[in-house]
Enzyme design. Structure first.
Site, short mmCIF file in Angstrom:
data_model
loop_
_atom_site.label_atom_id
_atom_site.label_comp_id
_atom_site.label_asym_id
_atom_site.label_seq_id
_atom_site.Cartn_x
_atom_site.Cartn_y
_atom_site.Cartn_z
N ASN A 13 59.67 -17.50 41.48
CA ASN A 13 60.71 -16.46 41.43
C ASN A 13 61.47 -16.50 42.75
O ASN A 13 60.97 -16.04 43.77
CB ASN A 13 60.04 -15.09 41.22
N LYS A 15 64.06 -14.91 43.55
CA LYS A 15 64.71 -13.62 43.87
C LYS A 15 66.17 -13.86 44.31
O LYS A 15 66.81 -14.75 43.78
CB LYS A 15 63.90 -12.87 44.93
N HIS A 106 59.89 -7.01 36.36
CA HIS A 106 59.44 -7.23 37.74
C HIS A 106 59.49 -5.90 38.48
O HIS A 106 60.39 -5.08 38.28
CB HIS A 106 60.33 -8.27 38.42
N GLU A 108 60.38 -5.11 41.33
CA GLU A 108 61.61 -4.83 42.08
C GLU A 108 62.69 -4.28 41.15
O GLU A 108 63.49 -3.43 41.54
CB GLU A 108 62.08 -6.11 42.81
N GLU A 178 51.07 -8.43 38.63
CA GLU A 178 51.50 -8.48 40.03
C GLU A 178 51.25 -7.12 40.68
O GLU A 178 52.09 -6.21 40.57
CB GLU A 178 52.99 -8.79 40.11
N GLY A 184 55.05 -10.02 48.36
CA GLY A 184 55.83 -10.23 49.58
C GLY A 184 55.20 -9.65 50.83
O GLY A 184 55.85 -9.52 51.87
N SER A 222 51.82 -12.82 46.74
CA SER A 222 51.48 -13.62 47.92
C SER A 222 50.60 -14.83 47.59
O SER A 222 49.71 -15.19 48.35
CB SER A 222 50.81 -12.74 48.99
C1 PEP Z 1 57.11 -12.03 43.12
O1 PEP Z 1 58.17 -11.65 43.55
O2 PEP Z 1 56.97 -12.10 41.89
C2 PEP Z 1 56.04 -12.40 44.05
C3 PEP Z 1 54.84 -12.55 43.57
O3 PEP Z 1 56.38 -12.55 45.38
P1 PEP Z 1 55.44 -13.13 46.55
O4 PEP Z 1 54.77 -14.37 46.04
O5 PEP Z 1 56.39 -13.40 47.68
O6 PEP Z 1 54.45 -12.07 46.88
#
Ligand code: PEP
Length: 263
Positions: A13, A15, A106, A108, A178, A184, A222
């Protein structure tokens, strides 16, 4: 089909990153890595989710890779079809541009852009009806986890969509767990915690769909080259949704390799 026969998915992803030239370079490097040592599609699905205006370009750039790499939209409109909806991109128009995959839900989008349950249901329904495969994201906040409500929150997010997914459409759904506190932040859920939640999600899916045992459940939060093998070794983690680490070709490649080798 038993859980262990699910082919893992590794999806990057991106973003609201990267700039055009950097995206092309990233894809070029990733394709070169696959050329040196391929990750067989039999062992791992791979996808990348660029910004909307780059979807077609990236899709074309991926066309000559040694193996299929899916181009995934990061979002889709709650409105179907075509019409006077300035700024929107519908599921049908994604499909018309050969984009067959989409992220929905997601955290976000839920937190920053007001994607509530009704909006998510509309997006999901439109995407599935247009024939897209949906990666539906679920996850709890840190407060919810600390209150002992993580499982309940995540299962509710799955139940939220149960009423609008037709029986056969579960074939076109992938779940991404997630935990919001791990996105992040550099904090990863421990493999044991992630595995435990994936088992609960699997139980929930089996209750609402005859296909529950066949649906891939990805972990996101992460994930990086350094922790991928440990997560991939968990029997109910069927892949990863990768944010930051997917912006580095070598890291993303190592993550895909770790999941491909684990199954
Ligand atoms: C994501 O945005 O779906 C995500 C898992 O980000 P990160 O791997 O940076 O934590």
């Amino acid at each position: 089909m038993s859980v262990s026969t699910i082919t893992p998915w590794v999806v990057g992803n991106w973003k609201m990153n990267p700039k055009h030239a950097d995206a092309l370079q990233l894809i070029k490097e990733f394709k070169q890595l696959l050329q040196q040592e391929n990750v067989s599609p039999e062992y791992c699905h791979i996808g990348v989710a660029p910004i909307t205006i780059a979807l077609t370009n990236i899709h074309n750039e991926l066309g000559d890779a040694v193996r299929p790499i899916y181009t995934v939209a990061q979002d889709v409109s709650k409105v179907a079809g075509t019409g006077a909806y300035t700024g929107e991109v519908s599921a049908e128009l994604l499909k018309d541009s050969q984009i067959e995959y989409v992220l929905i839900g997601h955290s976000e989008r839920r937190e920053l852009f007001g994607d509530d349950v009704e909006i998510l249901k509309a997006k999901l329904q439109n995407a599935l009806n247009a024939g897209l495969t949906v990666i539906y994201c679920v996850g709890e906040s840190l407060t919810q986890r600390e209150q002992g409500a993580a499982e309940q929150v995540v299962l509710q997010q799955i139940c939220d969509i149960a009423s609008i997914v037709k029986a056969e459409q579960w074939h076109n759904i992938v779940i991404a767990y997630e935990p919001i506190w791990a996105i992040g932040t550099g904090k990863t859920a421990s493999p044991a915690d992630a595995q435990a939640m994936h088992v609960k999600i699997r139980e929930g899916l089996k209750q609402i769909s005859a296909l529950g045992e066949t649906i891939a459940i990805l972990y996101g939060g992460s994930v990086k080259a350094e922790n991928a093998a440990e997560l991939a070794a968990c029997p109910d983690i069927n892949g990863a949704l990768v944010g930051g680490a997917s912006l580095n070709a070598q890291s993303f490649y190592q993550i895909a390799k770790a999941f491909a080798q684990s199954k």
